[in-house]
Design an enzyme around this catalytic site. Structure first.
Site, PDB file in Angstrom:
ATOM      1  N   LYS A  49       0.819  -1.191   0.000  1.00  0.00           N
ATOM      2  CA  LYS A  49       0.000   0.000   0.000  1.00  0.00           C
ATOM      3  C   LYS A  49       0.864   1.257   0.000  1.00  0.00           C
ATOM      4  O   LYS A  49       0.397   2.355  -0.287  1.00  0.00           O
ATOM      5  CB  LYS A  49      -0.864   0.031   1.286  1.00  0.00           C
ATOM      6  CG  LYS A  49      -1.681  -1.194   1.522  1.00  0.00           C
ATOM      7  CD  LYS A  49      -2.335  -1.104   2.934  1.00  0.00           C
ATOM      8  CE  LYS A  49      -2.962  -2.421   3.301  1.00  0.00           C
ATOM      9  NZ  LYS A  49      -3.420  -2.425   4.708  1.00  0.00           N
ATOM     10  N   GLY A  50       2.137   1.083   0.343  1.00  0.00           N
ATOM     11  CA  GLY A  50       3.007   2.237   0.601  1.00  0.00           C
ATOM     12  C   GLY A  50       3.185   3.192  -0.568  1.00  0.00           C
ATOM     13  O   GLY A  50       3.397   4.389  -0.374  1.00  0.00           O
ATOM     14  N   GLU A 105       7.920   2.500  -6.271  1.00  0.00           N
ATOM     15  CA  GLU A 105       8.064   2.070  -4.870  1.00  0.00           C
ATOM     16  C   GLU A 105       8.144   3.278  -3.946  1.00  0.00           C
ATOM     17  O   GLU A 105       8.579   4.353  -4.353  1.00  0.00           O
ATOM     18  CB  GLU A 105       9.360   1.254  -4.713  1.00  0.00           C
ATOM     19  CG  GLU A 105       9.180  -0.238  -4.887  1.00  0.00           C
ATOM     20  CD  GLU A 105       8.580  -0.921  -3.649  1.00  0.00           C
ATOM     21  OE1 GLU A 105       7.947  -0.239  -2.816  1.00  0.00           O
ATOM     22  OE2 GLU A 105       8.736  -2.139  -3.534  1.00  0.00           O
ATOM     23  N   ASP A 106       7.733   3.063  -2.707  1.00  0.00           N
ATOM     24  CA  ASP A 106       7.890   4.098  -1.692  1.00  0.00           C
ATOM     25  C   ASP A 106       9.300   4.103  -1.124  1.00  0.00           C
ATOM     26  O   ASP A 106       9.959   5.122  -1.049  1.00  0.00           O
ATOM     27  CB  ASP A 106       6.853   3.903  -0.571  1.00  0.00           C
ATOM     28  CG  ASP A 106       6.812   2.464  -0.051  1.00  0.00           C
ATOM     29  OD1 ASP A 106       7.478   1.574  -0.625  1.00  0.00           O
ATOM     30  OD2 ASP A 106       6.092   2.212   0.942  1.00  0.00           O
ATOM     31  N   ASP A 109      14.514  -0.957   1.293  1.00  0.00           N
ATOM     32  CA  ASP A 109      15.305  -1.134   2.513  1.00  0.00           C
ATOM     33  C   ASP A 109      16.393  -2.168   2.231  1.00  0.00           C
ATOM     34  O   ASP A 109      17.496  -1.829   1.831  1.00  0.00           O
ATOM     35  CB  ASP A 109      14.359  -1.549   3.644  1.00  0.00           C
ATOM     36  CG  ASP A 109      15.067  -1.689   4.970  1.00  0.00           C
ATOM     37  OD1 ASP A 109      16.288  -1.473   5.023  1.00  0.00           O
ATOM     38  OD2 ASP A 109      14.406  -2.027   5.970  1.00  0.00           O
ATOM     39  N   LYS A 137      17.284   3.232   1.376  1.00  0.00           N
ATOM     40  CA  LYS A 137      18.133   3.137   2.570  1.00  0.00           C
ATOM     41  C   LYS A 137      19.513   2.587   2.193  1.00  0.00           C
ATOM     42  O   LYS A 137      19.673   1.967   1.131  1.00  0.00           O
ATOM     43  CB  LYS A 137      17.464   2.232   3.606  1.00  0.00           C
ATOM     44  CG  LYS A 137      16.263   2.884   4.279  1.00  0.00           C
ATOM     45  CD  LYS A 137      15.830   2.062   5.475  1.00  0.00           C
ATOM     46  CE  LYS A 137      14.552   2.604   6.052  1.00  0.00           C
ATOM     47  NZ  LYS A 137      14.070   1.790   7.168  1.00  0.00           N
ATOM     48  N   PHE A 158      13.849   4.244  10.796  1.00  0.00           N
ATOM     49  CA  PHE A 158      12.481   3.884  10.419  1.00  0.00           C
ATOM     50  C   PHE A 158      11.692   5.166  10.172  1.00  0.00           C
ATOM     51  O   PHE A 158      11.576   6.012  11.055  1.00  0.00           O
ATOM     52  CB  PHE A 158      11.825   3.029  11.503  1.00  0.00           C
ATOM     53  CG  PHE A 158      10.597   2.340  10.988  1.00  0.00           C
ATOM     54  CD1 PHE A 158      10.703   1.154  10.272  1.00  0.00           C
ATOM     55  CD2 PHE A 158       9.340   2.897  11.177  1.00  0.00           C
ATOM     56  CE1 PHE A 158       9.574   0.529   9.759  1.00  0.00           C
ATOM     57  CE2 PHE A 158       8.205   2.280  10.665  1.00  0.00           C
ATOM     58  CZ  PHE A 158       8.325   1.097   9.967  1.00  0.00           C
ATOM     59  N   VAL A 159      11.176   5.303   8.968  1.00  0.00           N
ATOM     60  CA  VAL A 159      10.476   6.534   8.606  1.00  0.00           C
ATOM     61  C   VAL A 159       8.994   6.262   8.332  1.00  0.00           C
ATOM     62  O   VAL A 159       8.617   5.148   7.957  1.00  0.00           O
ATOM     63  CB  VAL A 159      11.122   7.205   7.372  1.00  0.00           C
ATOM     64  CG1 VAL A 159      12.539   7.658   7.682  1.00  0.00           C
ATOM     65  CG2 VAL A 159      11.124   6.283   6.154  1.00  0.00           C
ATOM     66  N   ASP A 165       3.972   3.473   6.641  1.00  0.00           N
ATOM     67  CA  ASP A 165       3.260   3.296   7.906  1.00  0.00           C
ATOM     68  C   ASP A 165       4.138   2.732   9.016  1.00  0.00           C
ATOM     69  O   ASP A 165       5.191   2.164   8.774  1.00  0.00           O
ATOM     70  CB  ASP A 165       2.086   2.329   7.712  1.00  0.00           C
ATOM     71  CG  ASP A 165       2.560   0.879   7.584  1.00  0.00           C
ATOM     72  OD1 ASP A 165       3.453   0.624   6.757  1.00  0.00           O
ATOM     73  OD2 ASP A 165       2.064   0.018   8.336  1.00  0.00           O
ATOM     74  N   ARG A 171       0.240   6.777   7.410  1.00  0.00           N
ATOM     75  CA  ARG A 171       0.309   6.800   5.943  1.00  0.00           C
ATOM     76  C   ARG A 171      -0.204   8.133   5.399  1.00  0.00           C
ATOM     77  O   ARG A 171       0.246   8.594   4.360  1.00  0.00           O
ATOM     78  CB  ARG A 171      -0.551   5.672   5.340  1.00  0.00           C
ATOM     79  CG  ARG A 171       0.010   4.277   5.536  1.00  0.00           C
ATOM     80  CD  ARG A 171      -0.716   3.316   4.617  1.00  0.00           C
ATOM     81  NE  ARG A 171      -0.576   1.919   5.021  1.00  0.00           N
ATOM     82  CZ  ARG A 171       0.432   1.132   4.690  1.00  0.00           C
ATOM     83  NH1 ARG A 171       1.417   1.616   3.972  1.00  0.00           N
ATOM     84  NH2 ARG A 171       0.477  -0.126   5.087  1.00  0.00           N
TER      85      ARG A 171
HETATM   86  P1  IMP Z   1      12.745  -4.594   1.668  1.00  0.00           P
HETATM   87  O1  IMP Z   1      12.379  -5.926   1.064  1.00  0.00           O
HETATM   88  O2  IMP Z   1      13.577  -4.769   2.911  1.00  0.00           O
HETATM   89  O3  IMP Z   1      13.378  -3.622   0.710  1.00  0.00           O
HETATM   90  O4  IMP Z   1      11.372  -4.012   2.230  1.00  0.00           O
HETATM   91  C1  IMP Z   1      10.723  -2.953   1.651  1.00  0.00           C
HETATM   92  C2  IMP Z   1       9.388  -2.732   2.335  1.00  0.00           C
HETATM   93  O5  IMP Z   1       9.548  -2.680   3.777  1.00  0.00           O
HETATM   94  C3  IMP Z   1       8.821  -1.383   1.926  1.00  0.00           C
HETATM   95  O6  IMP Z   1       8.033  -1.466   0.766  1.00  0.00           O
HETATM   96  C4  IMP Z   1       8.048  -0.981   3.167  1.00  0.00           C
HETATM   97  O7  IMP Z   1       6.750  -1.522   3.125  1.00  0.00           O
HETATM   98  C5  IMP Z   1       8.798  -1.617   4.323  1.00  0.00           C
HETATM   99  N1  IMP Z   1       9.735  -0.653   4.962  1.00  0.00           N
HETATM  100  C6  IMP Z   1      11.077  -0.684   4.929  1.00  0.00           C
HETATM  101  N2  IMP Z   1      11.608   0.347   5.620  1.00  0.00           N
HETATM  102  C7  IMP Z   1      10.555   1.063   6.091  1.00  0.00           C
HETATM  103  C8  IMP Z   1      10.456   2.275   6.879  1.00  0.00           C
HETATM  104  O8  IMP Z   1      11.441   2.925   7.273  1.00  0.00           O
HETATM  105  N3  IMP Z   1       9.193   2.707   7.162  1.00  0.00           N
HETATM  106  C9  IMP Z   1       8.076   2.053   6.743  1.00  0.00           C
HETATM  107  N4  IMP Z   1       8.124   0.921   6.005  1.00  0.00           N
HETATM  108  C10 IMP Z   1       9.359   0.435   5.678  1.00  0.00           C
END
Ligand code: IMP
Length: 185
Positions: A49-50, A105-106, A109, A137, A158-159, A165, A171
């Site tokens: 949803k991000g 993508e939002d 990470d 990140k 963590f943002v 969210d 959100r």
């Molecule tokens: P990844 O597979 O570790 O890159 O995870 C990405 C997903 O984790 C994003 O689409 C977000 O939904 C969630 N996420 C990662 N970091 C944050 C954060 O700082 N705040 C909120 N959601 C996050």
């Protein structure tokens, strides 16, 4: 929801980007995208949803026709750690054969979810698959997936806000900020 509504509760530690800064950066990204995809059809794929807010503002900044579609995935993992094992909760409605796909993508990470998504979408025969993310990140910078459009590289915190969210809250915050530790505890 504006910053003041959470600042009143001291939920935000620090505001990283205001709504105006986010929209300005998305406009710059849109200009680059317009030039890169000139003469080509473009399908934006948002990850729920991000990415809802990013998609809404990025798509409206583009002075050209685009199509939009959505995917929802869930990443299995322990707590807040992503594992890279992904399940599709909602698939695309669009056939990707021969299409130019831009994943919106939002935040990236670890990049594990995205790596899985790219492999999955590439197996559907598109003409191209690229990625646009508002935030990235540090760990994601080390992954071998090339992210073509990055809004901001941020520290490893963590943002929340602008679609992002914590426990489904924040959100609808217009800015992006780091959460106060008291919210977690
Ligand atoms: P990844 O597979 O570790 O890159 O995870 C990405 C997903 O984790 C994003 O689409 C977000 O939904 C969630 N996420 C990662 N970091 C944050 C954060 O700082 N705040 C909120 N959601 C996050």
């Amino acid at each position: 929801m504006d910053q003041m509504h959470v600042e009143g509760d001291l939920d935000l530690d620090q505001t990283l980007y205001s709504e105006a800064e986010i929209v300005t950066r998305l406009k710059e990204m849109a200009t680059q995208i317009e030039s890169d995809y000139e003469g080509k059809d473009l399908l934006l794929v948002g990850v729920l949803k991000g990415a809802v807010m990013v998609m809404a503002d990025l798509a409206r900044s583009l002075d050209r026709h685009v199509e939009m579609d959505w995917m929802a995935v869930s990443s299995y993992g322990s707590g807040t750690q992503s594992s890279g094992v992904v399940r599709i909760l909602k698939d695309l409605d669009t056939d990707l054969s021969g299409r130019h796909v831009l994943i919106v993508e939002d935040i990236i990470d670890t990049g594990l979810t995205l790596s899985w998504l790219i492999t999955n979408l590439r197996s559907r025969g598109p003409a191209s698959v690229e990625i646009a993310t508002l935030l990235r990140k540090p760990e994601a910078q080390r992954m071998d997936v090339d992210v073509k459009y990055v809004g901001f590289d941020i520290p490893n915190a963590f943002v929340v806000g602008y679609g992002l969210d914590y426990d489904e809250r924040y959100r609808n915050l217009r800015c992006i900020g780091t959460l106060s530790p008291h919210v977690y505890s």
